[in-house]
Design an enzyme around this catalytic site. Structure first.
Site, PDB file in Angstrom:
ATOM      1  N   ASP A 125     -55.663 -54.617 -37.864  1.00 28.94           N
ATOM      2  CA  ASP A 125     -56.625 -54.845 -38.926  1.00 28.94           C
ATOM      3  C   ASP A 125     -56.556 -56.309 -39.375  1.00 28.94           C
ATOM      4  O   ASP A 125     -56.767 -57.210 -38.571  1.00 28.94           O
ATOM      5  CB  ASP A 125     -56.343 -53.847 -40.066  1.00 28.94           C
ATOM      6  CG  ASP A 125     -57.429 -53.810 -41.121  1.00 28.94           C
ATOM      7  OD1 ASP A 125     -58.425 -53.101 -40.911  1.00 28.94           O
ATOM      8  OD2 ASP A 125     -57.281 -54.490 -42.155  1.00 28.94           O
TER       9      ASP A 125
ATOM     10  N   HIS B 284     -57.813 -45.004 -37.653  1.00 24.02           N
ATOM     11  CA  HIS B 284     -57.613 -46.446 -37.743  1.00 24.02           C
ATOM     12  C   HIS B 284     -56.137 -46.817 -37.834  1.00 24.02           C
ATOM     13  O   HIS B 284     -55.714 -47.830 -37.257  1.00 24.02           O
ATOM     14  CB  HIS B 284     -58.365 -46.957 -38.973  1.00 24.02           C
ATOM     15  CG  HIS B 284     -58.214 -48.414 -39.240  1.00 24.02           C
ATOM     16  ND1 HIS B 284     -58.669 -49.390 -38.378  1.00 24.02           N
ATOM     17  CD2 HIS B 284     -57.659 -49.076 -40.297  1.00 24.02           C
ATOM     18  CE1 HIS B 284     -58.417 -50.590 -38.883  1.00 24.02           C
ATOM     19  NE2 HIS B 284     -57.810 -50.423 -40.043  1.00 24.02           N
TER      20      HIS B 284
END
Length: 287
Positions: free
Chosen positions: A102, A267
């Site tokens: 991320d 994620h």
């Protein structure tokens, strides 16, 4: 595996809180949003069996220093990437492998573009390079990235809005982006929310930089034909098909030596599928 916790100076007035363990060839692991270095707890323990594993909190996050946003460079990924290269150097490593998730992946990509002689291998978990990320966001499908647009606004309003409902705001992403809630147990979730609660201005500044100076840096690199010369592995959810783009094709323009791996977990893959992440990082390090 016991990790030693250090505070390492990397720039004027900036120290990074860093967990270090193991011995052998070094690898630095960079966390994402809305997390801290704790997200690597499973992966780091495995890799530390035969590598020196370095897990910092990024500037502006966790227990690392949070300088005020005194200009666009303060939280530019170029600045944050230079922090990581200096961190590794101060720990005795002029060359090292680098993995990021991320926000940490965006820092890792920029560090690898700016310091290719220092980065031996690069792993990116669930992002596109900054310029591509903005280019694929359009229409109603861009609603999934509403936080990108909110935190891109000038200083003031986004900080006040997020601070007023910090736990709900950051907790929203911890809930939305995981397929397996058990992967982030209550004590870890509480640690993430506590860290974010005290870092709203710097987190917003990090995102604001990604809508401004980081795009400028990527555009300059694209125009100059700069690429990532090291072996690169990308682990990514198949959100390209949802938003109408080919993620592997976009990545290949930046990384000629690319392994692109679609994943089925959520994620937060280092917490949901640590065995897969370890496997792919170990395979990357053999290339």
């Amino acid at each position: 595996m016991n990790f030693e916790h250090l505070r390492v100076p990397v720039a004027d007035g900036v120290e990074l809180h860093t967990a270090v363990a193991g011995s052998g060839s070094p690898i630095v692991l960079l966390h994402g949003f809305p997390q801290t270095h704790l997200m690597w707890r499973h992966v780091a323990a495995d890799l530390a069996a035969d590598h020196t594993v370095i897990c910092p909190d990024l500037r502006g996050y966790g227990a690392s220093d949070k300088p005020g946003e005194d200009g666009p460079d303060t939280y530019a990924k170029r600045t944050m990437g230079a922090d990581i290269v200096e961190l590794a150097r101060r720990l005795g490593h002029d060359r090292f492998a680098l993995a990021g998730h991320d926000r940490g992946a965006l820092v890792a990509i920029r560090a690898a573009l700016d310091h290719p002689a220092a980065i031996t291998h690069l792993a990116s978990l669930d992002v596109l390079p900054t310029l591509d990320m903005w280019e694929v966001m359009h229409g109603t499908s861009a609603a999934v990235g509403f936080h990108l647009y909110l935190m891109a606004q000038p200083p003031g309003l986004p900080e006040r809005m997020i601070a007023a409902t910090s736990d709900e705001f950051f907790g929203h992403f911890l809930d939305l982006w995981t397929n397996d809630p058990a992967a982030i147990p209550a004590d870890v979730r509480a640690a993430y929310l506590d860290a974010c609660r005290g870092a709203v201005p710097s987190i917003v500044a990090d995102y604001r930089a990604s809508a401004g100076i980081d795009v400028e840096h990527d555009r300059a690199d694209r125009a100059a034909g700069r690429v990532l010369p090291m072996p690169v592995t990308v682990l990514q959810q198949d959100w390209g098909s949802m938003l109408g783009f080919d993620a592997a094709e976009l990545w290949r323009a930046w990384a000629p030596d690319l392994r692109h791996v679609p994943v089925r977990c959520g994620h937060f893959m280092a917490e949901e599928a640590p065995d897969l992440v370890v496997k792919e990082i170990r395979e990357l390090l053999t290339r």
